[in-house]
Design an enzyme around this catalytic site. Structure first.
Site, PDB file in Angstrom:
ATOM      1  N   LYS A  18       0.844  -1.209   0.000  1.00  0.00           N
ATOM      2  CA  LYS A  18       0.000   0.000   0.000  1.00  0.00           C
ATOM      3  C   LYS A  18       0.868   1.244   0.000  1.00  0.00           C
ATOM      4  O   LYS A  18       2.020   1.227   0.450  1.00  0.00           O
ATOM      5  CB  LYS A  18      -0.953   0.028   1.195  1.00  0.00           C
ATOM      6  CG  LYS A  18      -0.303   0.042   2.593  1.00  0.00           C
ATOM      7  CD  LYS A  18       0.097   1.406   3.118  1.00  0.00           C
ATOM      8  CE  LYS A  18       0.826   1.309   4.441  1.00  0.00           C
ATOM      9  NZ  LYS A  18       1.574   2.485   4.834  1.00  0.00           N
ATOM     10  N   ASP A 145      -3.112  -1.521   9.560  1.00  0.00           N
ATOM     11  CA  ASP A 145      -3.401  -1.516   8.121  1.00  0.00           C
ATOM     12  C   ASP A 145      -3.615  -2.912   7.539  1.00  0.00           C
ATOM     13  O   ASP A 145      -3.731  -3.072   6.327  1.00  0.00           O
ATOM     14  CB  ASP A 145      -2.366  -0.699   7.322  1.00  0.00           C
ATOM     15  CG  ASP A 145      -0.950  -0.912   7.792  1.00  0.00           C
ATOM     16  OD1 ASP A 145      -0.715  -1.949   8.414  1.00  0.00           O
ATOM     17  OD2 ASP A 145      -0.098  -0.046   7.528  1.00  0.00           O
TER      18      ASP A 145
HETATM   19  O1  C5P Z   1      -0.894  -1.196  14.064  1.00  0.00           O
HETATM   20  P1  C5P Z   1       0.537  -1.486  13.800  1.00  0.00           P
HETATM   21  O2  C5P Z   1       1.027  -2.703  14.514  1.00  0.00           O
HETATM   22  O3  C5P Z   1       0.904  -1.496  12.358  1.00  0.00           O
HETATM   23  O4  C5P Z   1       1.316  -0.256  14.438  1.00  0.00           O
HETATM   24  C1  C5P Z   1       2.699  -0.286  14.639  1.00  0.00           C
HETATM   25  C2  C5P Z   1       3.072   0.882  15.533  1.00  0.00           C
HETATM   26  O5  C5P Z   1       2.855   2.118  14.845  1.00  0.00           O
HETATM   27  C3  C5P Z   1       2.249   1.014  16.810  1.00  0.00           C
HETATM   28  O6  C5P Z   1       2.797   0.243  17.837  1.00  0.00           O
HETATM   29  C4  C5P Z   1       2.353   2.502  17.110  1.00  0.00           C
HETATM   30  O7  C5P Z   1       3.592   2.815  17.705  1.00  0.00           O
HETATM   31  C5  C5P Z   1       2.365   3.125  15.717  1.00  0.00           C
HETATM   32  N1  C5P Z   1       1.015   3.528  15.293  1.00  0.00           N
HETATM   33  C6  C5P Z   1       0.431   4.645  15.881  1.00  0.00           C
HETATM   34  N2  C5P Z   1      -0.832   5.022  15.504  1.00  0.00           N
HETATM   35  C7  C5P Z   1      -1.494   4.356  14.536  1.00  0.00           C
HETATM   36  C8  C5P Z   1      -0.916   3.217  13.909  1.00  0.00           C
HETATM   37  C9  C5P Z   1       0.351   2.839  14.319  1.00  0.00           C
HETATM   38  O8  C5P Z   1       1.021   5.282  16.747  1.00  0.00           O
HETATM   39  N3  C5P Z   1      -2.702   4.758  14.184  1.00  0.00           N
END
Ligand code: C5P
Length: 310
Positions: A18, A145
């Site tokens: 993406k 995502d």
């Molecule tokens: O959701 P995902 O595991 O991909 O997110 C990885 C990291 O990115 C989270 O632990 C956080 O630190 C950051 N993140 C965030 N806010 C979001 C998505 C991700 O702070 N909306």
């Protein structure tokens, strides 16, 4: 590999990467995530994920971009399979083979894509017959995502990025991705974003009307005016050399350049296929980037394909 189900044929799922056309980062929430308003587009860089019955859970990663992917229980694909098995009680151990065509830790959701593909593949292998919506609900437990990599196309993400609404988009857009040496950790980039704006009041993010209007025209020149990434400043602060990559791409004729997600991949929007070829050649020759990939979007989300021939 022997198991009670060894007569079942393997299932292979192709999943896209993406790019965030718009990534607006709102305030930090009590759970450690940020409120987002983002517009995702699925692009034609793919991982192929194959699941096959085995005696124990396992994972192999292959391909030129395989370096740096964990193959133990930390691998998001293994976690996805185990989550679906635990939630439904209907699965059994699988070996997962990931052929990587999506840059690792590059801001293009490579790990999330593998988790999305594994959910779709295990659903088929185990004959669960879950719908897209139900798979997207499990996907949301694995990462912000992951649901979008199942949905594909072009979509607006809200909440922490996991809550999706389709976006009305016309046309096909051509992209050139400049791959960087090494990855960037997503939490580190969000933390840097917080640090850079610590004295600012951060409003709740809302999707930009300009971008939504541009997507309805199908015109890359219009879209180029509206690409925006609130994480870009943070990625550039951590990797100042990316500024040079952005400048080079624009100098070589890209309509717009933007850091992809949390970086360090840089995404360039170009007018058409031919402009993409020219830009890819120029960037490769410049020596400022590790590698270059061309792609187009939007494309479909994770879907079953016939077994790839090695
Ligand atoms: O959701 P995902 O595991 O991909 O997110 C990885 C990291 O990115 C989270 O632990 C956080 O630190 C950051 N993140 C965030 N806010 C979001 C998505 C991700 O702070 N909306």
């Amino acid at each position: 590999m022997t198991s009670a189900h060894s007569e079942r044929p393997p299932v292979t799922v192709r999943v896209p990467a993406k790019v965030n056309l718009e990534l607006l980062v709102g305030p930090l929430r009590p759970d450690g995530f940020h409120t987002l308003s983002t517009v995702y587009q699925a692009v034609s860089l793919h991982d192929d994920v194959t699941v096959v019955d085995d005696d124990e859970w396992g994972c192999t990663v292959t391909g030129p971009l395989a370096d740096g992917v964990p193959t133990d229980g930390d691998n998001l694909a293994v976690r996805a399979a185990r989550l679906l098995e635990a939630a439904t009680g209907l699965g059994s151990p699988v070996h997962i083979t990931i052929r990587k065509g999506i840059p690792v830790a590059g801001g293009m959701a490579g790990g999330s894509a593998d988790a999305a593909a594994t959910l779709v593949a295990c659903d088929r292998l185990w004959g669960l017959g879950l719908g897209k919506e139900e798979l997207e609900r499990y996907a949301a437990q694995l990462g912000s995502d992951v649901p979008f990599l199942i949905a594909g196309g072009t979509a607006v993400g809200s909440g922490r990025g996991e809550s999706l609404a389709p976006a009305l988009a016309r046309g096909t857009y051509h992209w050139v991705f400049a791959l960087a040496e090494g990855g960037l950790s997503t939490p580190t980039v969000y933390a840097e974003c917080d640090r850079l704006r610590r004295n600012r009041i951060v409003p709740e993010p809302r999707p930009g009307m300009g971008l939504m209007g541009a997507l309805r025209t199908g015109d890359p020149f219009e879209l180029a005016e509206h690409l925006r990434n609130d994480l870009q400043e943070a990625a550039l602060s951590l990797r100042p050399a990316l500024r040079e990559v952005l400048d080079e791409g624009l100098g070589f004729g890209a309509l717009a350049g933007i850091v992809s997600g949390s970086g360090p991949t840089v995404a360039f929007l170009v007018e058409d296929l031919e402009a993409g070829l020219d830009l890819a050649v120029a960037l490769t020759a410049s020596g400022t980037v590790r590698d270059v990939r061309r792609a187009q979007g939007p494309v479909h989300g994770a879907h079953v394909i016939p077994a790839p021939i090695d």
